[in-house]
Design an enzyme around this catalytic site. Structure first.
Site, mmCIF file in Angstrom:
data_model
loop_
_atom_site.group_PDB
_atom_site.id
_atom_site.type_symbol
_atom_site.label_atom_id
_atom_site.label_comp_id
_atom_site.label_asym_id
_atom_site.label_seq_id
_atom_site.Cartn_x
_atom_site.Cartn_y
_atom_site.Cartn_z
ATOM 1 N N TYR A 165 0.836 -1.204 0.000
ATOM 2 C CA TYR A 165 0.000 0.000 0.000
ATOM 3 C C TYR A 165 0.876 1.263 0.000
ATOM 4 C CZ TYR A 165 -3.832 2.970 1.842
ATOM 5 O OH TYR A 165 -4.773 3.940 2.056
ATOM 6 N N LYS A 169 1.006 4.115 -2.819
ATOM 7 C CA LYS A 169 0.596 5.476 -2.467
ATOM 8 C C LYS A 169 1.709 6.483 -2.722
ATOM 9 C CE LYS A 169 -3.685 5.017 -1.137
ATOM 10 N NZ LYS A 169 -4.734 5.385 -2.112
#
Ligand code: NAD
Length: 303
Positions: A165, A169
């Site tokens: 993640y 991101k």
């Protein structure tokens, strides 16, 4: 000053739940025509259903707004193109894209399957790339576009169990930085939102009194700030629980070491000077770093 989205056509991905839903409702309330995109899967990305997106569309229409739903999986470029084609057919332009769709597959790196790493990159990073690619030339031709990436403090600063993640991101920040350079002359602004809010993504992570403060509405105020006519450009806006802040990447001014002395020992020897934050800058393009180093080298050689 009232910020209006009257007549603007806005696409919000992952708008069936959580933050995307709140962004879509707020945009519609301020006059926008909204494409409510959602695959309708679970938090980990499994499954699919049109129910959540349809419910948001019903709510917008009930409030007197205009919207339609599209179930494109943002990882599938053909489905995304179909959504954009339908939008153009119906409304003839696309002013705003909020890349918001997301999933979680958390595990410490040693326990994480590469398939979970790749899927998270695919949804967050490639999903945003696919949607941006599908609207980019339209925005260029219109000489108008506002794009919001949804990043995260997990990418900016790290979070245990979220290597996949976090990488996705932070990848979005790199994507934004270059889009800003390429979209500038076409009046395309690209910004990033770093939210923290009470949604199904976070509901089991924090205690209730804290979650009560972390409303989606507090984040949506930031999202709309990043995509109206006078929106900033290349801003990472962090929002949560009514707190608002700007994140930036700064580089220290640094030092120059002459040719004969360019050894790791001398880099360490000069550590304090090269990490000194006095005169640090947020550089506006990668080339500015090369420029800075060349200038330092030339001026040292001249002296
Ligand atoms: P959420 O799970 O409530 O909403 C995400 C939505 O994206 C869901 O409706 C889901 O169906 C949809 N979606 C997932 N995969 C999709 C796909 N492939 N195609 C289309 N739609 C898809 O989560 P949320 O908290 O509202 O998250 C929204 C965004 O904000 C995400 O990008 C998330 O990473 C980011 N974010 C949230 C927080 C937070 O505190 N909630 C913090 C940092 C970043």
């Amino acid at each position: 000053m009232t910020i209006s989205f009257d007549g603007k056509v806005c696409v919000v991905t992952g708008a069936g739940n959580g933050l995307g839903r709140c962004h879509a409702l707020a945009l519609a309330e301020r006059g926008a025509k909204v494409v409510v995109n959602d695959l309708g899967g679970a938090r980990d990305g499994t499954g699919a259903s049109s129910e959540a997106a349809d419910t948001v569309v019903d709510e917008i229409i009930k409030n007197g707004g205009e919207a339609f739903s599209h179930g494109a999986n943002v990882t599938n470029y053909e489905e995304v193109v179909d959504m954009i084609k339908q939008t153009m057919k119906r409304w003839g332009r696309i002013d705003v894209l909020i890349n918001n769709a997301g999933i979680l597959r958390d595990k410490s790196f040693s326990k994480m399957e590469l398939s979970d790493f790749k899927l998270v990159l695919d949804v967050h990073l490639m999903g945003s790339v696919n949607c941006t690619k599908a609207v980019w030339d339209i925005m260029k031709e219109q000489n108008y576009g506002r794009i919001v990436m949804t990043t995260s403090s997990s990418g900016l600063y790290g979070n245990f169990g979220q290597t996949n993640y976090g990488a996705a991101k932070m990848g979005l920040i790199g994507f934004m930085n270059t889009l800003v350079l390429e979209g500038g002359k076409y009046n395309i602004h690209v910004n990033a939102l770093s939210p923290t809010a009470n949604t199904r993504m976070t509901e089991d992570l924090l205690p209730a009194p804290m979650l009560d403060l972390m409303t989606a509405e507090s984040v949506t105020a930031g999202a709309l700030t990043l995509c109206h006519d006078n929106a900033p450009n290349r801003t990472i806006l962090c929002c949560g629980a009514g707190g608002y802040a700007k994140a930036s990447i700064y580089e220290t001014d640094g030092i120059f070491i002459s040719k004969k002395e360019q050894t790791p020992e001398n880099v360490i020897e000069n550590w304090e000077a090269l990490t000194d934050p006095t005169n640090h800058k947020a550089l506006e393009a990668g080339g500015k770093q090369t420029e800075k180093f060349i200038m330092k080298a030339m001026s040292a050689l001249q002296n």
